[in-house]
Design an enzyme around this catalytic site. Sequence first.
Site, short mmCIF file in Angstrom:
data_model
loop_
_atom_site.label_atom_id
_atom_site.label_comp_id
_atom_site.label_asym_id
_atom_site.label_seq_id
_atom_site.Cartn_x
_atom_site.Cartn_y
_atom_site.Cartn_z
N ARG A 1 -6.71 12.72 1.25
CA ARG A 1 -5.63 13.26 2.13
C ARG A 1 -4.49 12.71 1.78
O ARG A 1 -3.27 13.15 2.29
CB ARG A 1 -6.13 12.77 3.79
CG ARG A 1 -6.26 11.08 3.86
CD ARG A 1 -6.40 10.57 5.13
NE ARG A 1 -7.87 11.25 5.62
CZ ARG A 1 -8.34 10.69 7.04
NH1 ARG A 1 -7.56 10.03 7.66
NH2 ARG A 1 -9.67 11.14 7.12
N ASP B 1 -0.05 4.46 -0.12
CA ASP B 1 -0.72 5.82 0.45
C ASP B 1 0.21 6.67 1.13
O ASP B 1 0.06 7.90 0.88
CB ASP B 1 -2.15 5.26 1.44
CG ASP B 1 -3.11 4.45 0.70
OD1 ASP B 1 -3.27 4.54 -0.50
OD2 ASP B 1 -4.04 4.10 1.28
N GLY C 1 1.10 -1.44 4.30
CA GLY C 1 1.59 -0.20 4.00
C GLY C 1 2.50 0.82 4.92
O GLY C 1 3.60 0.97 4.57
N HIS C 2 1.77 1.19 5.86
CA HIS C 2 2.23 2.08 6.91
C HIS C 2 3.44 1.30 7.27
O HIS C 2 4.65 2.28 7.39
CB HIS C 2 1.32 2.28 8.03
CG HIS C 2 1.67 3.32 9.03
ND1 HIS C 2 2.60 3.09 10.23
CD2 HIS C 2 1.88 4.60 8.93
CE1 HIS C 2 3.01 4.14 10.75
NE2 HIS C 2 2.46 5.24 10.07
N ASN D 1 0.86 -1.18 -0.03
CA ASN D 1 0.01 -0.09 0.00
C ASN D 1 0.78 1.25 0.01
O ASN D 1 1.76 1.41 0.94
CB ASN D 1 -0.75 0.07 1.21
CG ASN D 1 -2.06 1.02 1.18
OD1 ASN D 1 -1.62 2.28 0.92
ND2 ASN D 1 -3.20 0.85 1.61
N HIS E 1 -5.49 3.69 -1.69
CA HIS E 1 -6.96 4.01 -1.22
C HIS E 1 -7.12 5.36 -1.41
O HIS E 1 -6.51 6.37 -0.98
CB HIS E 1 -7.00 3.79 0.33
CG HIS E 1 -8.27 4.33 0.95
ND1 HIS E 1 -8.58 4.13 2.31
CD2 HIS E 1 -9.54 4.49 0.33
CE1 HIS E 1 -9.86 4.38 2.26
NE2 HIS E 1 -10.31 4.62 1.21
#
Length: 255
Positions: free
Chosen positions: A58, A18, A221-222, A16, A52
């Site tokens: 954001r 994002d 992701g994070h 991910n 996402h």
Amino acid sequence: MSFLQPNGPVIDLGVNIDHVATLRNARGTVYPDPLRAAMLAEQAGADVITLHLREDRRHIKDADVIALRPQLMTRMNLEAAVTREMIDFACAVRPQDVCLVPERREEVTTEGGLDVIRYYRQVEAAVKQLQGEGIRVSLFIDADEAQIGAAADMGVPVIELHTGRYAEAGAGELAHELERIRAGARFGVARGLKVNAGHGLHYQNVQAIAAIADIGELNIGHAIVSHALFAGFENAVREMKAIMVAARLATRVTA
């Protein structure tokens, strides 16, 4: 086929991107570039690129999705809320996969699974529209038999189990949360679904989830973006993939 999987898939990793966009947007610059991150992730063995597009934009922007779609060598997994705007956008871009997720503007990150039972008609309409464009649809849901059963009844081929409660569990709750995910994955497979999982997974807690044979893909992701600050993006992806594959292979050996 990645060098980590010389004999075919063991367990897939969806990276991910994002929070590469989060860092970019913090200063309103054009860097770091989420597209560059996606390319590096694929080179390092990612099987899927997940992103996402939130209603408040954001992190990921519309332009990111549009730029990324033709560049990927693997698959795009676009996470989207069940709204007309997001479903229409997804149908226009036509990623290989769309994962329908719950979304509240005030949340920091997705706090739970989509309530398929409560919003059955709305979700079903979105699923039909996406499938009409040849897009494979998954539902991001809690590991609950009623929710999984509703997803199967709706005709989606894939679910993604929300692992947030497992990731946040204390020592006294960890075994229970892990068993809940195991049972949910087992039930999903029995209903003919491909079962993925994700949320809150990192380098110290992913092993037990990756070891569950009924889970085919993890979306992370994070943790990867955070580790990349110190290890480099490609190394962060390779390390996560290696940990996942090792956990799955160890289960096969001991089974």
